[in-house]
Enzyme design. Structure first.
Site, PDB file in Angstrom:
ATOM      1  CG  HIS A   1      14.937 -17.133  -4.847  1.00 27.24           C
ATOM      2  ND1 HIS A   1      15.323 -17.610  -3.604  1.00 27.24           N
ATOM      3  CD2 HIS A   1      16.009 -16.437  -5.323  1.00 27.24           C
ATOM      4  CE1 HIS A   1      16.571 -17.221  -3.343  1.00 27.24           C
ATOM      5  NE2 HIS A   1      17.000 -16.488  -4.360  1.00 27.24           N
TER       6      HIS A   1
ATOM      7  CD  GLU B   1      -1.556  -5.088 -19.394  1.00 25.54           C
ATOM      8  OE1 GLU B   1      -0.721  -4.483 -18.701  1.00 25.54           O
ATOM      9  OE2 GLU B   1      -2.681  -4.649 -19.655  1.00 25.54           O
TER      10      GLU B   1
ATOM     11  CG  HIS C   1      18.126 -11.749  -6.233  1.00 30.96           C
ATOM     12  ND1 HIS C   1      17.989 -12.516  -7.361  1.00 30.96           N
ATOM     13  CD2 HIS C   1      18.504 -12.601  -5.246  1.00 30.96           C
ATOM     14  CE1 HIS C   1      18.284 -13.779  -7.074  1.00 30.96           C
ATOM     15  NE2 HIS C   1      18.600 -13.858  -5.789  1.00 30.96           N
TER      16      HIS C   1
HETATM   17 ZN   LIG Z   1      18.910 -15.550  -4.582  1.00 32.47          ZN
END
Ligand SMILES: [Zn+2]
Length: 271
Positions: free
Chosen positions: A141, A169, A139
């Protein structure tokens, strides 16, 4: 026992944290990674019977009981992982029902795993159901994907089709497309369950106004998935306000998919 700091899987995870920070995707304590390990990978480096602490997880994940995970710590900064892996990372084994995590190594300041541990573990369980080779949940940002969630329709087909058109692509790298969650409160079991549900049909799940989750067989594949989607979002933001003279058509996208032997999400191309 061998030196765990020389374990290839630990070194690769540390390098990934450093690289993600360098990309600007993990400001402050943003971002988290979990890597599923087999007992045979761990046992040359650790006494697996020696549990340092038992930490409640706050959720149930029976499918993951007994599984080993190397995971980033809550409140820890990706930029610092390389300088003190044992402080910033932990190696845990989930206990019965997945309701507890047994700490075997790391979190040396008394810390614990990322606050997004529920989303990670539920996503691992979901991806293992689809692909038994899945090892990584990641995870972060990324700037352009995050920005795109403010200005683009969040409907998954529309969001994916825009990304596919931004670079040849893309449809090869994520033919199943990108799933999208509307804004939800992070760090909760609810967003964990919603993410895991979305992970059943795609390896990328965008969290609107927050970031993205990626899943894959290894750290390279997962990093590369996010890198490709992020590049496409960057191109989109560079051109979205300009008159478009030409683009990749659905016909072109179909040709790419056929040439490279990938199957786009059913019904997401018009041809
Ligand atoms: Zn986060």
């Amino acid at each position: 026992m061998k030196d765990i700091l020389a374990a290839p899987w630990l070194m690769e995870l540390v390098r990934t944290c450093t690289n993600m920070y360098a990309h600007g995707w993990d400001e402050r304590n943003g971002g988290n990674i979990s890597l599923l390990l087999e007992e045979g990978e761990v046992s040359p480096y650790l006494e697996t019977g020696r549990v340092l602490r038992v930490i409640p997880t706050g959720f149930s994940a029976p499918a993951l009981a007994g599984r080993y995970f190397l995971v980033t710590g809550t409140g820890k900064y990706f930029k610092n992982v390389q300088y003190d892996p044992a402080l910033n990372l932990g190696l845990v084994r989930l206990g019965e029902g997945g309701r507890t995590a047994e700490l075997l190594w790391g979190f040396t300041d008394g810390g614990k795993f990322t606050s997004e541990f529920p989303a990670h573990m539920m996503s691992h369980a979901a991806r293992l159901g689809v692909d038994p080779q899945n090892r990584v949940i990641l995870h972060c940002h990324p700037n352009n994907l995050l920005a795109m969630t403010y200005v683009h329709d969040l409907e998954e087909r529309a969001f994916t089709r825009t990304l596919w058109r931004m670079e040849t692509e893309c449809i090869m790298v994520f033919p199943e497309g990108v799933n999208v969650l509307p804004w939800m409160m992070c760090g909760t079991n609810a967003i964990g369950e919603a993410t895991a549900e979305k992970m059943k049909t795609a390896r990328l799940v965008v969290w609107a106004q927050h970031g993205i989750y990626g899943a894959g067989k290894d750290l390279d594949e997962t990093f590369g998935l996010i890198e490709t989607a992020e590049k496409a979002a960057e191109v989109y933001l560079k051109i979205a306000h300009l008159p478009i003279r030409q683009t990749l058509t659905d016909e072109n996208l179909r040709q790419i998919a056929e040439h490279y032997g990938v199957t786009p999400r059913e019904g997401w191309l018009t041809v």
